[in-house]
Write an enzyme that holds these catalytic residues in place. Structure first.
Site, short mmCIF file in Angstrom:
data_model
loop_
_atom_site.label_atom_id
_atom_site.label_comp_id
_atom_site.label_asym_id
_atom_site.label_seq_id
_atom_site.Cartn_x
_atom_site.Cartn_y
_atom_site.Cartn_z
N LEU A 61 0.86 -1.18 0.00
CA LEU A 61 0.00 0.00 0.00
C LEU A 61 0.90 1.23 0.00
O LEU A 61 1.98 1.21 0.59
CB LEU A 61 -0.89 0.04 1.25
CG LEU A 61 -1.98 -1.02 1.43
CD1 LEU A 61 -2.75 -0.75 2.72
CD2 LEU A 61 -2.92 -1.06 0.24
N ASP A 62 0.44 2.28 -0.64
CA ASP A 62 1.19 3.53 -0.60
C ASP A 62 1.30 4.03 0.84
O ASP A 62 0.42 3.77 1.67
CB ASP A 62 0.51 4.60 -1.46
CG ASP A 62 0.50 4.25 -2.94
OD1 ASP A 62 1.32 3.40 -3.35
OD2 ASP A 62 -0.33 4.82 -3.68
N ARG A 63 2.34 4.80 1.09
CA ARG A 63 2.61 5.26 2.45
C ARG A 63 1.43 5.99 3.11
O ARG A 63 1.12 5.73 4.28
CB ARG A 63 3.85 6.15 2.44
CG ARG A 63 4.35 6.54 3.81
CD ARG A 63 5.75 7.15 3.74
NE ARG A 63 6.31 7.28 5.08
CZ ARG A 63 7.60 7.40 5.34
NH1 ARG A 63 8.48 7.42 4.33
NH2 ARG A 63 8.04 7.51 6.57
N ARG A 163 -5.65 6.23 -7.09
CA ARG A 163 -5.45 7.66 -6.87
C ARG A 163 -5.51 8.43 -8.19
O ARG A 163 -6.24 9.43 -8.30
CB ARG A 163 -4.12 7.89 -6.16
CG ARG A 163 -4.05 7.22 -4.81
CD ARG A 163 -2.64 7.18 -4.24
NE ARG A 163 -2.12 8.52 -3.98
CZ ARG A 163 -0.90 8.75 -3.48
NH1 ARG A 163 -0.09 7.74 -3.23
NH2 ARG A 163 -0.51 10.00 -3.26
#
Length: 228
Positions: A61-63, A163
């Site tokens: 997962l992205d930060r 996103r």
């Protein structure tokens, strides 16, 4: 950081955790401690394990994103879960909060190109050199306080896919300044949450469906009555 993760499911083969925002899943050039190392510390302490601990990261997962991360505790489980991801046999469900109301539901198709130097993806309506075909389905679940909760199911797993694809239809995720939201959130998070994973257990061969609770933060609290 109050907590790095909360354990949602654990057995001898798998560990599923609810990741907090701001936490890397795997190490990068920042040198910040990643989730995988926090998990190793957790296993060492809980089971009093000496020496090295095996922890296989199945996906990322992205930060700034919260929610479910699946890790394998054995090499056999890691290999089998990686195969399920490669074969698109795992169903992923995300929740996203946006400020602009989209159509009630839809399918988004783009070709994405990742700029590794800038760590940003760009979406195109037609195939271009170096692009990857990217598809997701979304559904509008609720409105509260002028914000809109979407359920998102990606069919592909491209960097920053949800996103950039939501931003490309004019609905950037709340807090996601990288993809067009006008202002960041105070804690640096964005309102994208990996809500649910559905897959077959790599050893027991049983179907599983695991959910992660929503963050205890303002924008998510707007939809507490909607999401049980």
């Amino acid at each position: 950081m109050v907590s790095v993760f909360k354990v949602v499911y654990e057995d001898n083969h798998l560990l599923l955790v609810n990741k907090s925002s701001g936490v890397l899943v795997q190490g990068d050039k920042t040198g910040d401690k990643p989730l995988a190392d926090y998990i190793k510390d957790y296993i060492k302490e809980k089971y009093q394990k000496p020496g090295n601990v095996f922890t296989g990261v199945v996906h990322r997962l992205d930060r700034p994103v919260t929610g479910l991360v699946l890790l394998a505790k054995t090499s056999k489980a890691l290999g089998r879960m990686n195969a399920q991801f490669r074969n698109r046999e795992i169903e992923k469900t995300y929740f996203a909060i946006v400020k602009k109301q989209p159509k009630p539901e839809g399918t988004l198709l783009h070709w994405l190109v990742k700029d590794k130097n800038k760590n940003i993806s760009k979406a195109y309506k037609k195939e271009v050199p170096g692009s990857l075909r990217s598809i997701l389905d979304y559904k509008l679940l609720a409105e509260a306080g002028g914000y809109f909760l979407l359920e998102v199911k990606p069919h592909t797993g491209r960097p920053h896919q949800i996103r950039i694809q939501l931003a490309s239809m004019g609905c950037p995720i709340v807090g996601d300044v990288k993809y067009g939201f006008p202002e960041p959130l105070a804690d640096g998070s964005i309102c994208l949450h990996a809500r649910k994973l559905e897959f077959v257990h790599p050893v027991k061969k049983e179907p599983m469906a695991v959910e992660a609770c929503l963050p205890d933060k303002f924008y998510w609290q707007l939809f507490e009555k909607t999401i049980k």
